[in-house]
Design a protein around this motif. Sequence first.
Motif, PDB file in Angstrom:
ATOM      1  N   ALA A 333       0.843  -1.196   0.000  1.00  0.00           N
ATOM      2  CA  ALA A 333       0.000   0.000   0.000  1.00  0.00           C
ATOM      3  C   ALA A 333       0.884   1.254   0.000  1.00  0.00           C
ATOM      4  CB  ALA A 333      -0.925  -0.008   1.214  1.00  0.00           C
ATOM      5  N   LYS A 361      -5.866  13.032   1.515  1.00  0.00           N
ATOM      6  CA  LYS A 361      -6.494  12.038   0.636  1.00  0.00           C
ATOM      7  C   LYS A 361      -5.850  10.665   0.820  1.00  0.00           C
ATOM      8  CE  LYS A 361      -6.870  10.273  -3.949  1.00  0.00           C
ATOM      9  NZ  LYS A 361      -6.628  10.342  -5.378  1.00  0.00           N
ATOM     10  N   GLU A 362      -4.513  10.643   0.856  1.00  0.00           N
ATOM     11  CA  GLU A 362      -3.827   9.362   0.999  1.00  0.00           C
ATOM     12  C   GLU A 362      -4.168   8.706   2.329  1.00  0.00           C
ATOM     13  OE1 GLU A 362      -2.185   7.531  -1.108  1.00  0.00           O
ATOM     14  OE2 GLU A 362      -2.475   8.987  -2.703  1.00  0.00           O
ATOM     15  N   VAL A 365      -7.523   7.162   1.899  1.00  0.00           N
ATOM     16  CA  VAL A 365      -7.431   5.940   1.104  1.00  0.00           C
ATOM     17  C   VAL A 365      -6.838   4.813   1.957  1.00  0.00           C
ATOM     18  CG1 VAL A 365      -6.274   4.835  -0.863  1.00  0.00           C
ATOM     19  CG2 VAL A 365      -7.246   7.129  -1.115  1.00  0.00           C
ATOM     20  N   LEU A 368      -9.455   3.634   4.467  1.00  0.00           N
ATOM     21  CA  LEU A 368     -10.505   2.849   3.797  1.00  0.00           C
ATOM     22  C   LEU A 368     -10.022   1.434   3.488  1.00  0.00           C
ATOM     23  CD1 LEU A 368     -12.136   5.307   1.227  1.00  0.00           C
ATOM     24  CD2 LEU A 368     -13.349   3.783   2.819  1.00  0.00           C
ATOM     25  N   ASN A 369      -8.898   1.356   2.767  1.00  0.00           N
ATOM     26  CA  ASN A 369      -8.384   0.031   2.424  1.00  0.00           C
ATOM     27  C   ASN A 369      -7.932  -0.719   3.668  1.00  0.00           C
ATOM     28  OD1 ASN A 369      -8.932  -0.155  -0.277  1.00  0.00           O
ATOM     29  ND2 ASN A 369      -6.978   0.745  -0.931  1.00  0.00           N
ATOM     30  N   PHE A 373      -9.270  -4.501   4.307  1.00  0.00           N
ATOM     31  CA  PHE A 373      -8.390  -5.664   4.439  1.00  0.00           C
ATOM     32  C   PHE A 373      -8.311  -6.146   5.882  1.00  0.00           C
ATOM     33  CE2 PHE A 373      -7.362  -4.068   0.283  1.00  0.00           C
ATOM     34  CZ  PHE A 373      -7.396  -5.244  -0.452  1.00  0.00           C
ATOM     35  N   LEU A 376     -11.315  -8.500   5.957  1.00  0.00           N
ATOM     36  CA  LEU A 376     -10.991  -9.707   5.200  1.00  0.00           C
ATOM     37  C   LEU A 376     -10.043 -10.606   5.995  1.00  0.00           C
ATOM     38  CD1 LEU A 376     -10.296  -8.645   1.490  1.00  0.00           C
ATOM     39  CD2 LEU A 376     -11.874 -10.417   2.318  1.00  0.00           C
TER      40      LEU A 376
ATOM     41  N   PRO B 281     -11.031   9.965  -3.256  1.00  0.00           N
ATOM     42  CA  PRO B 281     -10.458   8.926  -2.394  1.00  0.00           C
ATOM     43  C   PRO B 281     -11.129   7.558  -2.538  1.00  0.00           C
ATOM     44  CG  PRO B 281     -10.743  10.941  -1.148  1.00  0.00           C
ATOM     45  CD  PRO B 281     -11.329  11.196  -2.512  1.00  0.00           C
ATOM     46  N   ALA B 285      -9.192   4.304  -3.644  1.00  0.00           N
ATOM     47  CA  ALA B 285      -9.102   3.152  -2.735  1.00  0.00           C
ATOM     48  C   ALA B 285      -9.570   1.888  -3.446  1.00  0.00           C
ATOM     49  CB  ALA B 285      -9.939   3.408  -1.481  1.00  0.00           C
ATOM     50  N   ARG B 288      -7.011   0.728  -6.087  1.00  0.00           N
ATOM     51  CA  ARG B 288      -5.804   0.146  -5.487  1.00  0.00           C
ATOM     52  C   ARG B 288      -6.095  -1.170  -4.791  1.00  0.00           C
ATOM     53  NH1 ARG B 288      -2.705   5.095  -2.535  1.00  0.00           N
ATOM     54  NH2 ARG B 288      -2.715   6.574  -4.271  1.00  0.00           N
ATOM     55  N   LEU B 292      -3.992  -4.724  -4.085  1.00  0.00           N
ATOM     56  CA  LEU B 292      -3.716  -5.182  -2.719  1.00  0.00           C
ATOM     57  C   LEU B 292      -4.303  -6.573  -2.485  1.00  0.00           C
ATOM     58  CD1 LEU B 292      -4.255  -1.872  -0.702  1.00  0.00           C
ATOM     59  CD2 LEU B 292      -2.091  -3.000  -1.224  1.00  0.00           C
ATOM     60  N   LEU B 296      -2.432  -9.718  -1.178  1.00  0.00           N
ATOM     61  CA  LEU B 296      -2.863 -10.456   0.004  1.00  0.00           C
ATOM     62  C   LEU B 296      -2.810 -11.950  -0.281  1.00  0.00           C
ATOM     63  CD1 LEU B 296      -4.032 -10.365   2.859  1.00  0.00           C
ATOM     64  CD2 LEU B 296      -6.323 -10.332   1.859  1.00  0.00           C
TER      65      LEU B 296
END
Lengths: 452, 452
Positions: A333, A361-362, A365, A368-369, A373, A376, B281, B285, B288, B292, B296
């Motif tokens: 990431a 913004k980053e 992001v 969020l990700n 994950f 998950l 964003p 996200a 990307r 990712l 994973l």
Amino acid sequence: MSEPDVLDEVTPELVRRVEAALADDQAEDVRSLLAGLSATGQAEILEQVAEPERDKLVAILKKDLDPETLIELDEEILEDVLDQLDSKDIAAAARELETDDAAAIIEELPEQERQEVLAELPAAERAEIESALAYPEGTAGRLMQRSLVKIPDGWTVGEVIDHCREATDLPDDVYDIFVVDPEGRLRGSVPLGRMLRTKRPVPIADIVDPDIPSVPASADQVEVAHLFRDKNLVSCPVVDVRGRLEGVIMVDDVVDVIDEEAEEDILRMGGVGIDDMHAPPVRTARLRAVWLTVNLATAILASLVIGQFEGAIEKIVALAVLMPIVASMGGNAGTQTVTVAVRALATGQLTAANALRFIAKEAAVGGLNGMIFALLMGAAVVGWYGDWRLGAVIAAAMICNLIAAALAGTLIPLSLQKFGVDPAVSSTVFLTTVTDVIGFLAFLGLATVFLL
Amino acid sequence: MSEPDVLDEVTPELVRRVEAALADDQAEDVRSLLAGLSATGQAEILEQVAEPERDKLVAILKKDLDPETLIELDEEILEDVLDQLDSKDIAAAARELETDDAAAIIEELPEQERQEVLAELPAAERAEIESALAYPEGTAGRLMQRSLVKIPDGWTVGEVIDHCREATDLPDDVYDIFVVDPEGRLRGSVPLGRMLRTKRPVPIADIVDPDIPSVPASADQVEVAHLFRDKNLVSCPVVDVRGRLEGVIMVDDVVDVIDEEAEEDILRMGGVGIDDMHAPPVRTARLRAVWLTVNLATAILASLVIGQFEGAIEKIVALAVLMPIVASMGGNAGTQTVTVAVRALATGQLTAANALRFIAKEAAVGGLNGMIFALLMGAAVVGWYGDWRLGAVIAAAMICNLIAAALAGTLIPLSLQKFGVDPAVSSTVFLTTVTDVIGFLAFLGLATVFLL
């Protein structure tokens, strides 16, 4: 850029046939195989033919070698080829090239041979090349050619056309005519197309474009490339400190600069140097070892962090199994963020004006990700080990590390740029240090607190 | 490309002042701040000003917006700006642009608005843009402009000059005149400079250059860029399947292609898309997350390998501490190899002719650095844990993984290219899978055999 190049004249088949002919010492066959090739084609063959055959090839070509071929060669190969040519050959090639290209080649020679080659040249050309060499590599002064059409500002269109018809030494790729005042200061330019459309008695001063961009001879070639790109230029005059016209930079030289810069950025981000491909193995290994040593230091740092949690790992071996996942996701990431930041800095899209917005913004992001994950991975671990607390710990560590990756991925290149270090070179190594350390620390630390 | 750009007209200070003026709704101030800017400068401002202010800025500029600005904008921002312009504004802008640029902008519109804009255009221009849109994006047909100087092969230099003087719609950036036969097939070209130096009664057929490169309208833009670079072209004619002259591609459009391609390769290798920077964003996200997720999966694969050795780790916790070092060194050495291979494939320096030699060199480099870092790391571990057998195991694993990294780093991109997949996109993820799996397997496997 991975499509097969149907317009390409150098096929693997051709290279193989050239190599076979060289191995059999069939000089005539080699010459006929290479006969129809452009300079770039010749250069590609020289680059792809292996070492002992390449020397034979240079020996066979010698005087048939298109001087333009030399300027297309990769630096490592060029040195090799120049080694086999004597001063007379090199001087003959230099005479056929534009000043900027001749200077670039002569610069590669050792000092003594350089003097020998210069001595072989007529005084005028020697002086031009020496004055080009006086500018540092990578400046506008080095990039420019000196042959151009320079016209006093009092002439008419007819006088200019007559002058062009009489002059025999004009370069074929003239696109603009430059107008200067009696002191030689640049007054503007006239595109050839416009001159062609204008009647002979019209004074050149009436159709001159006074607001043309020009660059000082000391300007950095990267800035010159930006200027060409921004203004869609085909040529750009170069002036000295007093505004006097010194030479002109053509777009094809700038295309080479743009190529080189992009190439350098790509290779640097991958931890290799620009001449890696054609260097011999030992040299390549040595150059790459520098980068690997830096990486070893950061890897050891990360493993020192793990070492602090030996007790926890001894009790729950699953931690050792799962910890690389957290670190690896952070690294990936973060690499995404770093890549965007480095490119945006290089192209001028990321500046002090929008840095805060970019970081925000980053971070969003990353958050969020991180959550996606975390869910998950948390669910997978609960399914795998049947331990919801372990799942919660890895989920929390994942969120921490992806946000850390976003922050490090923006702040590292921005800080490097601020301190004048090229962010393309060193951002990733700092980044993976952060994501490894935070990844192991968050996961093993949270595990120690909540699971033991 | 990280040097500060002194020739750059858009400073962070300027962006801040524009944003402040927009926040205070000072339309006049905004106009005067932007007055002197080039199209690229306007585009940079639009890209750097944040969302709500950007809409205000477009509303203020509207008719003052330089049409060239639109073609300089990043795709995400362009869509945003077009949203706020009505069909009449867009049609007016399209009329001022070259066909290729107008087509690129109209293509971004939703189908219905596209029809509205086309309806606003005069029939001739509409037909030109529609025929440009008929070529797929990324082909020579889309890149070319249709306005060019086309001359029958029976004319004299004088007739051509008179024709140019009478024609009023000639583009200002004409550098070559194209000669065609009665069927419209391309016969060659004459650089303007050469025509200017030739006397009026000379037939154009006497000075035409018949051996000029041309490209079919269906050619890929990347191949066109290669051709411009290889032959140092300023313009290149485009022909249909029967060899009839259709249009001309100018070097400034090719510079954009070269930029885009290099940019794409850099971003792809970092696992991000070309429009990542300016996307909102949530979209960034989501884009990307795809990458990712792939990562994973590979990280889980690696941790499954570790899972096989839980018993060994339980007995010797030092294995968990040291194993990331082996994997990380392999990943970095492999990335170096992949970077060189991907670039060499893209630039045509690595082909079937020299692939074996390339692989052999990389294996040698991997072996050399493997031995160096095996010694270093082995010695460090003996010093750290006082266990020479552990040191020997990590040294052996290091050599294995660095050679595996070299082989995977060359074979993966070569195979991807062979199967028509862009090696820039997916090489690194396959590579790290290999180096993680081999790294953990070699280290933990050797440890199980020799230490337990």
